[in-house]
Enzyme design. Structure first.
Site, short mmCIF file in Angstrom:
data_model
loop_
_atom_site.label_atom_id
_atom_site.label_comp_id
_atom_site.label_asym_id
_atom_site.label_seq_id
_atom_site.Cartn_x
_atom_site.Cartn_y
_atom_site.Cartn_z
N HIS A 109 0.78 -1.24 0.00
CA HIS A 109 0.00 0.00 0.00
C HIS A 109 0.82 1.29 0.00
O HIS A 109 0.25 2.37 -0.06
CB HIS A 109 -0.97 0.02 1.18
CG HIS A 109 -0.30 0.27 2.51
ND1 HIS A 109 0.41 -0.68 3.17
CD2 HIS A 109 -0.22 1.38 3.28
CE1 HIS A 109 0.88 -0.18 4.30
NE2 HIS A 109 0.52 1.08 4.39
N1 UDP Z 1 -3.54 -5.78 9.03
C1 UDP Z 1 -4.81 -6.33 9.24
N2 UDP Z 1 -5.55 -6.71 8.15
C2 UDP Z 1 -5.08 -6.58 6.87
C3 UDP Z 1 -3.79 -6.01 6.67
C4 UDP Z 1 -3.04 -5.61 7.78
O1 UDP Z 1 -5.25 -6.50 10.39
O2 UDP Z 1 -5.79 -6.94 5.92
C5 UDP Z 1 -2.77 -5.34 10.20
C6 UDP Z 1 -1.36 -5.88 10.28
O3 UDP Z 1 -1.30 -7.12 10.90
C7 UDP Z 1 -0.64 -4.82 11.09
C8 UDP Z 1 -1.32 -3.55 10.66
O4 UDP Z 1 -2.58 -3.94 10.10
O5 UDP Z 1 -0.84 -5.03 12.46
C9 UDP Z 1 -0.44 -2.86 9.66
O6 UDP Z 1 -1.12 -1.91 9.03
P1 UDP Z 1 -0.57 -1.22 7.71
O7 UDP Z 1 0.27 -2.17 6.93
O8 UDP Z 1 -1.76 -0.62 7.05
O9 UDP Z 1 0.26 -0.01 8.27
P2 UDP Z 1 1.80 0.23 8.55
O10 UDP Z 1 2.24 -0.73 9.61
O11 UDP Z 1 2.53 0.10 7.26
O12 UDP Z 1 1.83 1.65 9.05
#
Ligand code: UDP
Length: 365
Positions: A207
């Site tokens: 993403h």
């Molecule tokens: N996550 C979730 N469902 C999904 C994809 C991700 O629960 O379909 C969780 C994942 O396990 C993690 C968090 O969302 O705990 C990460 O979010 P994201 O990748 O959007 O954000 P980032 O960590 O890159 O800021």
């Protein structure tokens, strides 16, 4: 009673604060705790489902910023939250992570003279093109208390003269959620629902603007997906931003037509964690998933040039990979033949970070 506010706005934020209520409740009569939801992520899949599954308290304050541009969202958070903080006068405002809501809430705290604690402080990718890096820098310049997940965070804060405050190496509250909910994660029936077997599939999330906002990168992504699906099913819960971009360039069909790609909307926490736990490997550009894979000791290939979470590489099961099928295929071979590194769980990633934080609050507030 000490008044503590926590500001959340996005999916990863919700996951980082799940254990606070339980920890505050260990000290009856000592804390008045309010949850403030900015509304940055607001729909069922990205917000409500997490509140339900974690049994989080309903937000005491909801700033309805959903349909605004990012700059207008930041402005509205500052205006509305400042008004709330000026009236409620908390003893501490806690902001997790590195999203726009985190930075905006930090500015509101600063402008109202509210003591500020940053959860997941000190992480640096040293990549100023990454919007989150600027959010981290601004938040840490304004913070008074730094709650840090890994040693690099301590080192970074100590090197930055503009960061002044108290550094607390407490571990990772994102791991607290996994440990706290592991029994519920096990109960998820997502593998049966998708008709896949442990280690018989690969899990992918993508993403970051740098990976999904151009046609060229999306073509590369499709090439990588086609390569992986020669040997594995690929489970792909698709982020709204990525879906929109694939649609905009007319490329969504190229993925939906591949019958080894198991598409889904963003998944709930328990399902997604079960998929992490039993996947052969993970391909991602997420921040948090690098850490969750490290905790589970599941191989993780991260499609990024840098990471703000270097412990996942130096100790954990994570590797940064370029958007190049030949290089990625080499890593996949090593995972398939068992020669890929196993990785270790980093220090203090034991499910007790929130407990440590609240113990520290007992002494500093
Ligand atoms: N996550 C979730 N469902 C999904 C994809 C991700 O629960 O379909 C969780 C994942 O396990 C993690 C968090 O969302 O705990 C990460 O979010 P994201 O990748 O959007 O954000 P980032 O960590 O890159 O800021």
């Amino acid at each position: 009673m000490k008044k503590v506010g926590i500001v959340v706005g996005t999916r990863p934020n919700f996951i980082k604060i799940t254990q606070f209520r339980r920890e505050f409740e260990k000290y009856p009569g000592q804390y008045e705790y309010k949850l403030i939801h900015t509304g940055q992520h607001y729909d069922k899949n990205m917000s409500d489902i997490f509140f339900e599954q974690f049994g989080l308290k309903n937000p005491d304050v909801f700033l309805n910023i959903k349909d605004l541009s990012p700059a207008a969202q930041i402005g509205e958070i500052i205006i509305q939250l400042s008004a709330f903080l000026a009236e409620w006068k908390p003893d501490l405002l806690i902001v997790p992570g590195d999203v726009n809501s985190t930075m905006a809430a930090s500015i509101a705290a600063n402008k109202t003279g509210t003591r500020l604690a940053h959860l997941e402080s000190g992480l640096r990718s040293f990549d100023r093109e990454m919007p989150e890096e600027l959010n981290r820098l601004v938040t840490d310049v304004l913070a008074d208390e730094f709650f840090v997940t890994e040693q690099s965070g301590v080192d970074n804060i100590e090197k930055e003269p503009s960061c002044g405050g108290n550094v607390h190496f407490v571990g990772n509250t994102m791991i607290d959620a996994i440990v706290g909910f592991d029994a519920d994660i096990e109960k998820s029936e997502i593998l049966e629902k998708l008709n896949i077997k442990p280690q018989g599939y690969v899990l992918m999330t993508m993403h970051r603007p740098s990976n999904v906002d151009t046609k060229e990168k999306l073509h590369k992504l499709i090439e990588v997906v086609n390569f992986i699906t020669q040997n594995y099913h690929l489970v792909f819960p698709i982020h709204p931003r990525t879906r929109k971009s694939l649609e905009r360039f007319g490329l969504l069909d190229q993925l939906t037509n591949n019958d080894r790609v198991l598409f889904s909307p963003p998944l709930d926490y328990m399902s997604f964690q079960k998929l992490i736990k039993y996947s052969k490997f993970i391909l991602t550009d997420s921040g948090g998933i690098q850490e969750e894979a490290t905790f589970r000791q599941v191989p993780c290939l991260t499609l990024r040039e840098n990471t703000e979470r270097p412990i996942t590489i130096t100790s954990g099961s994570n590797t940064l990979v370029p958007f190049d099928v030949d290089i990625i295929s080499g890593y996949i071979d090593s995972i398939t033949n068992g020669s890929y590194k196993q990785g270790e769980v980093p220090p203090l990633w034991d499910g007790k970070a929130t407990e440590r934080i609240v113990k520290i609050l007992n002494t500093i507030l």
